[in-house]
Motif scaffolding. Sequence first.
Motif, mmCIF file in Angstrom:
data_model
loop_
_atom_site.group_PDB
_atom_site.id
_atom_site.type_symbol
_atom_site.label_atom_id
_atom_site.label_comp_id
_atom_site.label_asym_id
_atom_site.label_seq_id
_atom_site.Cartn_x
_atom_site.Cartn_y
_atom_site.Cartn_z
ATOM 1 N N UNK A 1 -9.412 14.675 -0.186
ATOM 2 C CA UNK A 1 -8.784 14.893 1.123
ATOM 3 C C UNK A 1 -8.146 16.280 1.189
ATOM 4 N N UNK A 2 -7.485 16.702 0.104
ATOM 5 C CA UNK A 2 -6.866 18.026 0.076
ATOM 6 C C UNK A 2 -7.913 19.129 0.223
ATOM 7 N N UNK A 3 -9.056 18.934 -0.416
ATOM 8 C CA UNK A 3 -10.088 19.969 -0.408
ATOM 9 C C UNK A 3 -10.904 19.983 0.886
ATOM 10 N N UNK A 4 -11.049 18.813 1.511
ATOM 11 C CA UNK A 4 -11.972 18.713 2.646
ATOM 12 C C UNK A 4 -11.282 18.598 3.997
ATOM 13 N N UNK A 5 -10.099 17.988 4.023
ATOM 14 C CA UNK A 5 -9.460 17.705 5.299
ATOM 15 C C UNK A 5 -10.233 16.694 6.121
ATOM 16 N N UNK A 6 -11.067 15.893 5.449
ATOM 17 C CA UNK A 6 -11.901 14.913 6.146
ATOM 18 C C UNK A 6 -11.053 13.792 6.729
ATOM 19 N N UNK A 7 -11.626 13.048 7.660
ATOM 20 C CA UNK A 7 -10.945 11.894 8.238
ATOM 21 C C UNK A 7 -10.583 10.908 7.130
ATOM 22 N N UNK A 8 -9.397 10.337 7.217
ATOM 23 C CA UNK A 8 -8.901 9.473 6.145
ATOM 24 C C UNK A 8 -9.810 8.281 5.885
ATOM 25 N N UNK A 9 -10.427 7.764 6.931
ATOM 26 C CA UNK A 9 -11.240 6.552 6.763
ATOM 27 C C UNK A 9 -12.554 6.823 6.047
ATOM 28 N N UNK A 10 -12.877 8.093 5.822
ATOM 29 C CA UNK A 10 -14.151 8.436 5.188
ATOM 30 C C UNK A 10 -14.010 8.780 3.707
ATOM 31 N N UNK A 11 -12.814 8.622 3.157
ATOM 32 C CA UNK A 11 -12.569 8.914 1.747
ATOM 33 C C UNK A 11 -11.944 7.689 1.091
ATOM 34 N N UNK A 12 -12.617 7.107 0.121
ATOM 35 C CA UNK A 12 -12.057 5.941 -0.557
ATOM 36 C C UNK A 12 -12.699 5.742 -1.921
ATOM 37 N N UNK B 1 -5.963 6.693 1.225
ATOM 38 C CA UNK B 1 -4.764 7.490 1.452
ATOM 39 C C UNK B 1 -3.760 6.694 2.274
ATOM 40 N N UNK B 2 -2.522 6.713 1.826
ATOM 41 C CA UNK B 2 -1.510 5.804 2.348
ATOM 42 C C UNK B 2 -0.680 6.419 3.465
ATOM 43 N N UNK B 3 -0.505 5.640 4.539
ATOM 44 C CA UNK B 3 0.515 5.925 5.526
ATOM 45 C C UNK B 3 0.275 7.123 6.414
ATOM 46 N N UNK B 4 1.352 7.525 7.101
ATOM 47 C CA UNK B 4 1.283 8.628 8.052
ATOM 48 C C UNK B 4 1.272 9.986 7.356
ATOM 49 N N UNK C 1 -1.182 10.551 -1.171
ATOM 50 C CA UNK C 1 -1.532 9.813 -2.374
ATOM 51 C C UNK C 1 -2.414 8.621 -2.025
ATOM 52 N N UNK C 2 -3.467 8.443 -2.809
ATOM 53 C CA UNK C 2 -4.338 7.280 -2.619
ATOM 54 C C UNK C 2 -3.956 6.195 -3.617
ATOM 55 N N UNK C 3 -3.763 4.984 -3.117
ATOM 56 C CA UNK C 3 -3.511 3.821 -3.962
ATOM 57 C C UNK C 3 -4.365 2.674 -3.442
ATOM 58 N N UNK D 1 -10.140 0.889 7.632
ATOM 59 C CA UNK D 1 -9.215 0.780 8.757
ATOM 60 C C UNK D 1 -7.930 0.150 8.245
ATOM 61 N N UNK D 2 -6.772 0.758 8.553
ATOM 62 C CA UNK D 2 -5.507 0.209 8.055
ATOM 63 C C UNK D 2 -5.196 -1.146 8.684
ATOM 64 N N UNK D 3 -4.481 -1.949 7.927
ATOM 65 C CA UNK D 3 -4.000 -3.232 8.435
ATOM 66 C C UNK D 3 -2.491 -3.289 8.214
ATOM 67 N N UNK D 4 -1.877 -4.384 8.618
ATOM 68 C CA UNK D 4 -0.435 -4.538 8.442
ATOM 69 C C UNK D 4 -0.056 -4.377 6.976
ATOM 70 N N UNK D 5 1.014 -3.660 6.714
ATOM 71 C CA UNK D 5 1.443 -3.398 5.346
ATOM 72 C C UNK D 5 1.676 -4.696 4.593
ATOM 73 N N UNK D 6 1.186 -4.741 3.367
ATOM 74 C CA UNK D 6 1.265 -5.938 2.551
ATOM 75 C C UNK D 6 2.701 -6.201 2.119
ATOM 76 N N UNK D 7 3.156 -7.439 2.294
ATOM 77 C CA UNK D 7 4.488 -7.848 1.851
ATOM 78 C C UNK D 7 4.376 -8.458 0.457
#
Length: 296
Positions: free
Chosen positions: A116-127, A237-240, A244-246, A258-264
């Motif tokens: 993500x740092x190197x490409x600036x690609x959309x977050x949903x395309x890096x995992x 990649x996490x959050x707004x 960091x990717x977790x 696609x993000x979902x509700x944060x896990x409790x």
Amino acid sequence: MIRGGFQQVQALVQQLLIADLAVECVVVPQTPEEAPGYQAIVTASALCRQLTVRIGTTADYRTATWLVLVDADDPLPLPDQVTALRRLTSQILESGFQGQMIFAGQHDAILTTFAWKFSGAALNKLWGLGTYPLNQLLTHRLAERLGVGVDMIQTTVVGQALAPVVAWSRTYVGPTPLLMYLANADAKFGADDLGKMASWLQRESQASQATLRRMALIRLLARLLVQQAPIISVSHLQGDQPTLAMATPVLMTPQGTQPITKLALSEDEQRAYGEQVTALQTTMTQLEEHRMEGKG
């Protein structure tokens, strides 16, 4: 498209031949000398009803939907892997790549972050595969111990592939929370055994996960190809502020995450997960300092 160490790529494509997914698999040799070694696999793919395999070039990046990156046969030190990723990212972007980068190797969280740092690609395309392979392993082991079907079990494993955190508080047998199920079930397996199973998973995480990753990836791609959208834990990649990717649960679609509700999580689970975040942040800081010093 698949790129990585010759033996690692061969092993993945061989399993793809057996799975016979409805895809065109393009293998990108890292050197011209590697290309003849893939010819036997290309020839064997003629027996597949759906899968086709061919040797590709950098021009194929433009039309690729997925670029799967596996480990090298003899992995470089992590700083050198980051340097190699920077070069590869530049190459594929110059070639017009707009697909998803899937990190299917050992350090997928770190490499997803740097991609993500190197490409600036959309977050949903890096995992990366993250804890998904271990999640699948735990699901099958738990179903076996409880004597129920695999489809009845929903487990959640977060963190990193090398340090998984089992979220027993978010694990279900059918619609019933696992801890409630164990309290009411007349079974030899009880709540005290969960700690032993978590320790077993930790031991498995330290062994080679290469075969497990390949199986999990192929099963996931098979679901995406029929337009399924499972909720699974992959490195993303996490959050707004995506620094960091977790591995946490996301909705995985053919178009990406696609993000979902944060896990409790429970208090203990959140503490263990937080420790993994801190450890990964420390590693990322060290790698960034290494890059800034011009060493990579």
